[in-house]
Scaffold this active site. Structure first.
Site, PDB file in Angstrom:
ATOM      1  N   VAL A   6      51.736  43.551  50.022  1.00 50.97           N
ATOM      2  CA  VAL A   6      51.490  42.138  49.718  1.00 50.97           C
ATOM      3  C   VAL A   6      50.504  41.556  50.723  1.00 50.97           C
ATOM      4  CG1 VAL A   6      52.520  39.837  49.579  1.00 50.97           C
ATOM      5  CG2 VAL A   6      53.723  41.796  48.602  1.00 50.97           C
ATOM      6  N   ASP A  13       8.719  34.655  28.796  1.00 52.00           N
ATOM      7  CA  ASP A  13       7.820  34.498  27.668  1.00 52.00           C
ATOM      8  C   ASP A  13       6.734  33.485  28.063  1.00 52.00           C
ATOM      9  OD1 ASP A  13       6.854  34.730  25.072  1.00 52.00           O
ATOM     10  OD2 ASP A  13       8.077  33.074  24.346  1.00 52.00           O
ATOM     11  N   ASP A  64      45.868  30.274  53.187  1.00 55.01           N
ATOM     12  CA  ASP A  64      44.634  31.022  52.949  1.00 55.01           C
ATOM     13  C   ASP A  64      43.780  30.366  51.873  1.00 55.01           C
ATOM     14  OD1 ASP A  64      45.621  32.784  54.735  1.00 55.01           O
ATOM     15  OD2 ASP A  64      45.516  34.546  53.441  1.00 55.01           O
TER      16      ASP A  64
END
Length: 895
Positions: free
Chosen positions: A285, A332, A731
């Site tokens: 984990v 193009d 986090d």
């Protein structure tokens, strides 16, 4: 008798042969019953649109990622060990990430649907001897269609009548000027752009009238063929997908290695296998940043929304970053680099050449003195207004004109010079006309006024000069000498080399005239050079891209001289460049030699290319390791748009096929928006790097901590659910803030990042390891200090490790600032999202300890103030160590 359908070379038939082959009648057309029979046999006239993914498939594809696979494995393991809360928490992570990605792609699809043209096109067809309007989807092979200016052609068809008929085919062939049509029989092997006896589905009539036999509908048309090329082009995995996949694999190996080392060591030491297994789960984990998919998705989604504000609709999230990695743009010409409109650019009178411009219906002379040629100028305006079939568009807006773009430009010229085309035509009643043809290349009109007859003529220089015997110079008309002819032709060639379409103009005034043969003994007046000009915003955007190390290549179906001229004007090539590869010279890409491969990769202008060749040029650049973006607006661009790493279609004038195929659609059709989008893509990738370094360093510190505590204090090591909480709270929010930062604004002053490089370099991994070691040191210091001075209770020590790591990770976000920046004022401290993230995380930490149920789930206790103080101070250790190192490094670099 059943008709043979489809026919392979309908352009090789004569008018009589095509009528017989499709069992129809050129006057009365098909009967209604026969048309219904053919509809049942051949189906409706609808090309196969690209299939949209179903809602369920779009949702399922959000789970297609190595990261998500690993998270599902973690769910299975935690369920196996009956850690239900942990399993549910990981599932929530997976679903939140998938939902964000799904909603953003759904929003892009809705934006695309809003761009689609919803009007049903109707066509005039002869059935049972009567002209009637029917929906184009009901057209069948053998139908006789009636064409006039402004019509959209419903299928491929062979002309059986043509009166000054011209068609605008730039979306199919790349040609900027209309194609003149006739009914002549042609050879089988003739190129598409030269099939003058055919009209094609999806193109439009700009001038004249005609009748044609439908020879192909739906997929059996040139448009349908190109659509099938689009369908056969395989979608590529984006660079970001590859990089995140590679990062995921590396993290998996780190997890397996660390878990294996811990398990083997634990077995040797004789530790309880249940403890070894639980710690191994904690390690797995800890090793993986569960928040990475969410942060990456939100960062890209945020970039996607910002780009939408800048007129770019992004259909797929990862396309944002892919554009930032682009190092080659294939573009193009017609409508992308040019305005796809014809303007008067230059007058060439016998005595002088004058550059002109028309803006806001005002004519101005950029170079030359019009006073010297005032008489010729007035005559030129009159000829251009009279020898002209442009007419107001049907409907409410009578100011908009339809017809040949050159004739529309001549009307604007007359109006801008102070004359009125409408009034001039009233003064000079038209009594005769000789239409323009591909044989004569001249158009002439006969007019009558109070003074007699007036002939107005225009056409190609060499052909019109043959009809001229005199020349007007000032107010004087004199004989046209051979020297005059040579000078005019030389001037014409010089103007053509400048990329101009050149037409000559002549007249004749007589009291009586032969109405059947009036195009002779004309008086030459002047030439006009017409230009499809480059877009005004192109040059600066082109320079920006070139400074950023991006190679720009023009691929067009237009003439090589015209293509080179435009390339020079927009800054794509320098003034001395003469090299342009034409499609007819290109070999088959399957047998491409090394010499030709190098030649293609070193050429900046490709002309007269087919859709298949555009596709192959994209593939050649990709094989050389480039990240290729392709811009375009036509049907002929669609296969290359899909094959490229990032397809960019024009939203205003782009065909529906191009829009459906592209990854990004520019709502303003501006090349400048491409440069802005590339810049934003690079900024986003920098942000992705920052938050990946932040997340991985935080997670690597968790591995180090779990492993270290597993040896020195097994009972107090971090628990899987505690780690998951840290990964999803302390986090994710700071990482998300990093992903939403403004980024480095100098990104377009450097070359693009090597597409072969991964998100994290070897140097980044060393930095991450040092960051992780610093955070691990902080936790070890806090744990041992509390164990010696506050409590030896393993639960308290576990809580100390948990709190210290939480604060260390929160403070660690400030280490993500640039090495050269000031500690107090930098890109991190100026990022408002960082401060919001820190407030949210602090509030969540307080809530976790304040709510008994949350404390129980995470196995936390109410702790004394002394523990909090030690944890906060210890959490500052990584920040202080890194900032001291940066300060010393900065001092050394300045010496």
């Amino acid at each position: 008798m059943k008709i043979k359908y489809p026919q392979s070379y309908p352009h090789s038939f004569s008018v009589e042969e095509v009528v017989i082959a499709f069992q129809t009648d050129s006057e009365s057309g098909l009967s209604q019953s026969e048309a219904e029979k053919r509809t049942r046999e051949f189906g409706p006239n609808i090309y196969q649109a690209q299939k949209q993914k179903s809602i369920w498939l779009m949702m399922l594809l959000q789970f297609k990622s190595p990261i998500v696979y690993l998270l599902f494995f973690a769910v299975a393991v935690t369920f196996y060990f009956q850690n239900v809360i942990e399993a549910i928490a990981i599932l929530v992570v997976i679903m939140v990430n998938a939902l964000i990605g799904f909603l953003m792609e759904l929003q892009a699809r809705n934006s695309m649907n809003a761009l689609k043209e919803m009007d049903v096109i109707h066509s005039k067809v002869i059935r049972d001897g009567k002209v009637q309007e029917i929906p184009s989807e009901k057209i069948v092979p053998g139908d006789i269609i009636v064409l006039e200016a402004g019509d959209v052609i419903p299928g491929d068809a062979h002309l059986i009548e043509s009166n000054q008929l011209q068609c605008e085919e730039s979306s199919l062939t790349g040609e900027s000027l209309p194609t003149e049509k006739n009914t002549d029989k042609l050879a089988k092997d003739i190129a598409l752009g030269d099939q003058f006896n055919m009209v094609f589905k999806g193109t439009s009539v700009t001038n004249g009238t005609g009748k044609a036999v439908i020879t192909g509908i739906a997929q059996h048309t040139q448009l349908g063929t190109i659509t099938s090329l689009v369908e056969s082009s395989e979608e590529k995995e984006t660079p970001l997908d590859k990089k995140i996949g590679a990062l995921s694999k590396k993290l998996i190996w780190i997890t397996l290695a660390m878990t294996g080392i811990f398990a083997i060591t634990g077995i040797i030491q004789g530790k309880d296998w249940v403890l070894i297994l639980e710690t191994s789960i904690a390690l797995s984990v800890a090793a993986f940043p569960e928040g990475l998919p969410i942060v990456a998705t939100v960062a890209l989604a945020y970039g996607m929304l910002l780009m939408a504000k800048r007129n770019a609709i992004v259909k797929k999230l990862s396309a944002v970053e892919t554009l930032g990695s682009t190092n080659v743009i294939l573009t193009d010409k017609t409508g992308t680099l040019t305005e796809n409109k014809i303007y008067v650019d230059t007058f060439s009178f016998p005595n002088e050449k004058i550059k002109v411009s028309i803006k806001d219906n005002v004519l101005s002379f950029a170079e030359g003195n019009i006073k010297k040629s005032e008489a010729e100028f007035q005559k030129l305006i009159l000829i251009g207004a009279l020898c002209n079939n442009a007419s107001p568009k049907k409907g409410d807006d009578k100011t908009e004109l339809i017809g040949d773009p050159i004739e529309i430009a001549l009307v604007h010229l007359a109006d801008a010079s102070g004359s009125s085309t409408k009034e001039l035509k009233l003064q000079y009643e038209r009594t005769g006309e000789i239409p323009f043809s591909s044989d004569t290349k001249i158009m002439g009109t006969l007019h009558k006024n109070s003074n007699g007859y007036f002939v107005a003529a225009k056409g190609s220089v060499e052909h019109l000069l043959i009809k001229c015997s005199k020349i007007q110079t000032g107010d004087t008309i004199q004989n046209l000498s051979e020297e005059d002819r040579k000078n005019i032709l030389a001037q014409s060639e010089e103007m053509a080399a400048d990329g101009l379409r050149v037409l000559a103009f002549a007249f004749k005034e007589e009291a009586e005239i032969n109405k059947d043969d009036f195009l002779n003994s004309l008086v030459y007046v002047a030439m006009i050079g017409f230009l499809d000009p480059p877009r005004l915003d192109i040059k600066e955007a082109m320079l920006t891209c070139r400074k950023a190390g991006i190679k720009i290549v023009m691929i067009t179906g237009d003439h090589p001289l015209t293509a080179l001229n435009i390339a020079k004007k927009v800054g794509l090539v320098d003034e001395n460049e003469q090299n342009a590869i034409t499609g007819i010279d290109m070999p088959d890409m399957e047998s491409l030699s090394d010499e030709w491969n190098k030649k293609i990769l070193s050429t900046a202008v490709f002309a007269r290319t087919t859709p298949k060749q555009k596709l192959e040029i994209v593939a050649t650049y990709q094989k050389a390791g480039n990240i290729v973006a392709m811009t375009g607006d036509g049907v002929n661009d669609a296969p290359a748009l899909k094959k490229s790493d990032i397809g960019i279609a024009m939203g205003l004038r782009g065909t529906q096929v191009a829009k459906e195929t592209a990854s990004i659609i520019l709502k303003d059709d501006s090349f400048e928006s491409i440069a802005q989008a590339v810049s934003h893509g690079r900024e986003i990738f920098q942000n992705i790097q920052k938050f990946v370094i932040y997340l991985v360093s935080c997670n690597l510190s968790e591995i180090f901590i779990v492993t270290t505590l597993g040896f020195v204090a097994p009972a107090s090591t971090l628990l899987p659910l505690q780690i998951l909480f840290l990964n999803m709270v302390t986090d994710v929010f700071p990482a998300l803030a990093l992903g939403l930062g403004k980024g480095d604004k100098t990104v377009m002053e450097r070359p693009p990042r090597d597409p072969k490089l991964l998100i994290l370099s070897n140097r980044d991994w060393i930095t991450i390891s040092l960051y992780a070691a610093a955070m691990t040191l902080a936790i070890i210091v806090a744990v041992f200090y509390c164990k010696q001075t506050i409590s030896t209770d393993s639960k308290i020590i576990n809580n100390v490790a948990f709190i210290t790591l939480a604060f260390a990770q929160l403070f660690h976000v400030f280490n993500m600032s640039s090495p050269h920046s000031n500690f107090f004022v930098n890109d991190i401290t100026k990022n408002k999202f960082v401060w919001i993230a820190l407030l949210i995380c602090t509030a969540l930490m307080v809530l976790v300890f304040a709510i008994p149920q949350m404390r129980s789930v995470l196995r936390l206790d109410v702790l004394p103030a002394q523990v909090w103080l030690v944890s906060i101070l210890a959490g500052l250790i990584p920040l202080l160590l890194v900032q001291v190192y940066k300060f010393i490094w900065k001092r050394k670099s300045l010496k």
